[in-house]
Design an enzyme around this catalytic site. Structure first.
Site, PDB file in Angstrom:
ATOM      1  CE1 TYR A  63      16.319   3.288   7.192  1.00  0.00           C
ATOM      2  CE2 TYR A  63      15.037   2.853   5.215  1.00  0.00           C
ATOM      3  CZ  TYR A  63      16.092   2.537   6.057  1.00  0.00           C
ATOM      4  OH  TYR A  63      16.908   1.491   5.747  1.00  0.00           O
ATOM      5  CE1 TYR A 113      10.908   2.342   4.761  1.00  0.00           C
ATOM      6  CE2 TYR A 113      10.932   4.354   3.474  1.00  0.00           C
ATOM      7  CZ  TYR A 113      10.615   3.678   4.631  1.00  0.00           C
ATOM      8  OH  TYR A 113       9.996   4.345   5.662  1.00  0.00           O
TER       9      TYR A 113
HETATM   10  P1  NAI Z   1       5.726   0.243  14.640  1.00  0.00           P
HETATM   11  O1  NAI Z   1       4.997  -0.858  13.969  1.00  0.00           O
HETATM   12  O2  NAI Z   1       6.061   0.088  16.070  1.00  0.00           O
HETATM   13  O3  NAI Z   1       4.975   1.632  14.505  1.00  0.00           O
HETATM   14  C1  NAI Z   1       4.144   2.004  13.457  1.00  0.00           C
HETATM   15  C2  NAI Z   1       2.795   2.283  14.069  1.00  0.00           C
HETATM   16  O4  NAI Z   1       1.969   2.984  13.148  1.00  0.00           O
HETATM   17  C3  NAI Z   1       2.046   1.026  14.462  1.00  0.00           C
HETATM   18  O5  NAI Z   1       1.743   1.092  15.849  1.00  0.00           O
HETATM   19  C4  NAI Z   1       0.774   1.099  13.635  1.00  0.00           C
HETATM   20  O6  NAI Z   1      -0.332   0.577  14.309  1.00  0.00           O
HETATM   21  C5  NAI Z   1       0.643   2.599  13.423  1.00  0.00           C
HETATM   22  N1  NAI Z   1      -0.210   3.031  12.327  1.00  0.00           N
HETATM   23  C6  NAI Z   1      -0.198   2.615  11.041  1.00  0.00           C
HETATM   24  N2  NAI Z   1      -1.152   3.253  10.342  1.00  0.00           N
HETATM   25  C7  NAI Z   1      -1.781   4.098  11.205  1.00  0.00           C
HETATM   26  C8  NAI Z   1      -2.864   5.024  11.082  1.00  0.00           C
HETATM   27  N3  NAI Z   1      -3.488   5.211   9.931  1.00  0.00           N
HETATM   28  N4  NAI Z   1      -3.239   5.716  12.174  1.00  0.00           N
HETATM   29  C9  NAI Z   1      -2.614   5.536  13.350  1.00  0.00           C
HETATM   30  N5  NAI Z   1      -1.588   4.687  13.530  1.00  0.00           N
HETATM   31  C10 NAI Z   1      -1.179   3.969  12.460  1.00  0.00           C
HETATM   32  O7  NAI Z   1       7.047   0.450  13.756  1.00  0.00           O
HETATM   33  P2  NAI Z   1       8.259   1.487  13.839  1.00  0.00           P
HETATM   34  O8  NAI Z   1       9.262   0.935  12.890  1.00  0.00           O
HETATM   35  O9  NAI Z   1       8.665   1.736  15.230  1.00  0.00           O
HETATM   36  O10 NAI Z   1       7.667   2.808  13.187  1.00  0.00           O
HETATM   37  C11 NAI Z   1       7.590   4.048  13.847  1.00  0.00           C
HETATM   38  C12 NAI Z   1       8.163   5.137  12.957  1.00  0.00           C
HETATM   39  O11 NAI Z   1       9.568   4.925  12.819  1.00  0.00           O
HETATM   40  C13 NAI Z   1       7.600   5.150  11.536  1.00  0.00           C
HETATM   41  O12 NAI Z   1       7.443   6.477  11.100  1.00  0.00           O
HETATM   42  C14 NAI Z   1       8.701   4.476  10.746  1.00  0.00           C
HETATM   43  O13 NAI Z   1       8.695   4.824   9.376  1.00  0.00           O
HETATM   44  C15 NAI Z   1       9.911   5.049  11.464  1.00  0.00           C
HETATM   45  N6  NAI Z   1      11.197   4.384  11.190  1.00  0.00           N
HETATM   46  C16 NAI Z   1      11.359   3.032  11.426  1.00  0.00           C
HETATM   47  C17 NAI Z   1      12.562   2.407  11.156  1.00  0.00           C
HETATM   48  C18 NAI Z   1      12.741   0.949  11.426  1.00  0.00           C
HETATM   49  O14 NAI Z   1      13.734   0.353  10.971  1.00  0.00           O
HETATM   50  N7  NAI Z   1      11.857   0.305  12.164  1.00  0.00           N
HETATM   51  C19 NAI Z   1      13.718   3.172  10.612  1.00  0.00           C
HETATM   52  C20 NAI Z   1      13.464   4.581  10.455  1.00  0.00           C
HETATM   53  C21 NAI Z   1      12.235   5.152  10.715  1.00  0.00           C
END
Ligand code: NAI
Length: 286
Positions: A172, A182
């Site tokens: 991000y 953030y």
């Molecule tokens: P999401 O909630 O779908 O995905 C995050 C996942 O990480 C969840 O499934 C959660 O269970 C898992 N997780 C957390 N701690 C964990 C651990 N210790 N071991 C295994 N799994 C773990 O949310 P999102 O937003 O799709 O996130 C996916 C990636 O995208 C992340 O790296 C996030 O920082 C990145 N991202 C998201 C943005 C947004 O606006 N949603 C923007 C830019 C990047």
């Protein structure tokens, strides 16, 4: 021959991990996912009960198949790392082999090798706190779950990633520009992830001929993003200010990840690729 992908960080059908899984499945890949242990039961039962069936539909009308769901906690590298309170926790005790090393071993025993490794996970317990109010513990936890987790996954999976394979993570723009809100060291964690993408691209490229890239994604209303608390504002800001004035869909990020994982991207490694409607290129709001 079809490729096999392991996507870490899928626990519902709203996030980037799910969208990446779909784009890879649409391109013919076999899909394995790693799901955070505390979210495993609800994810598996929802899958089984057909709650995600609408979101499983691929462009050709078929449903995405997930060959296997692996429980995973990416903050623990091996069983020796797991503290007693976690071991005793009911949700964790109900599953086994969920440390990074054990998951990689299990995938190896099940399938031998993979071609694509995706890291789509992050966690920062103090994300809602400004950096100046973040504790050492919260900061290190953000780095452990969001940055080192990638090093660990890659380290343990690399021996079973076929040469010519590829890996992608999600980052991000808060890593390089000020995004108030953030917090908790998450901006620092993304800066580390991006720097590590370059160094790991060198090491994995030289040693295993594997490519490493990260996608700097625009805002998406995922479960993780809702927990931060400012996602609707960020989406509105992007629509108002980005070169492309539309809401970003998870599918667009999924498609970029599928491209990066494919031979079409065979000379791309060590890169931060922006999939954000161009917002990163703006110097001022308009
Ligand atoms: P999401 O909630 O779908 O995905 C995050 C996942 O990480 C969840 O499934 C959660 O269970 C898992 N997780 C957390 N701690 C964990 C651990 N210790 N071991 C295994 N799994 C773990 O949310 P999102 O937003 O799709 O996130 C996916 C990636 O995208 C992340 O790296 C996030 O920082 C990145 N991202 C998201 C943005 C947004 O606006 N949603 C923007 C830019 C990047």
């Amino acid at each position: 021959k079809g490729k096999r992908a392991f996507i870490a960080g899928v626990a519902d059908d709203n996030g980037y991990g799910w969208a990446i899984a779909k784009a890879l499945a649409a391109a013919g890949a076999e899909i394995l996912v790693g799901t955070w242990v505390p979210a495993l039961n609800i994810f598996e039962s929802s899958l089984r009960r057909g709650k995600f069936d609408e979101s499983r539909v691929l462009p050709d009308g078929s449903l995405m198949e997930i060959t296997k769901v692996y429980p995973l906690d990416a903050v623990f590298d091996n069983p020796q790392d797991v503290p007693e309170d976690i071991k005793a926790n009911k949700r964790y005790a109900g599953s086994s082999n969920w440390t990074v090393q054990e998951v990689a071993e299990t995938v190896k025993n099940d399938f031998g090798s993979i071609d694509i490794l995706v890291h789509s996970l992050a966690n920062g317990p103090e994300v809602t706190k400004p950096l100046l109010e973040t504790s050492r513990k919260g900061y290190l936890a953000a780095l452990s779950a969001s940055s080192y987790s990638y090093i660990s996954l890659l380290k343990h999976f690399l021996p079973i990633i076929n040469p010519g394979g590829s890996s992608v993570s999600l980052t991000y723009i808060a890593s390089e520009r000020i995004i108030p809100g953030y917090g908790g060291g998450m901006s620092s964690a993304k800066a580390a992830l991006e720097s590590d993408t370059r160094v790991l691209a060198f090491e994995a490229g030289r040693k295993h001929r594997v490519r490493i890239n990260t996608i700097s994604a625009g805002p998406l209303r995922s479960r993780a993003a809702k927990a931060i608390g400012f996602i609707d504002m960020m989406i509105d800001y992007s629509i108002a200010n980005a070169p492309l004035q539309k809401e970003l869909s998870a599918e667009e990020v999924g498609n970029a990840a599928a491209f990066l994982a494919s031979p079409l991207a065979s000379a791309i490694t060590g890169a931060v690729i922006y999939v954000d409607n161009g917002l990163h290129a703006m110097g001022v709001g308009v």
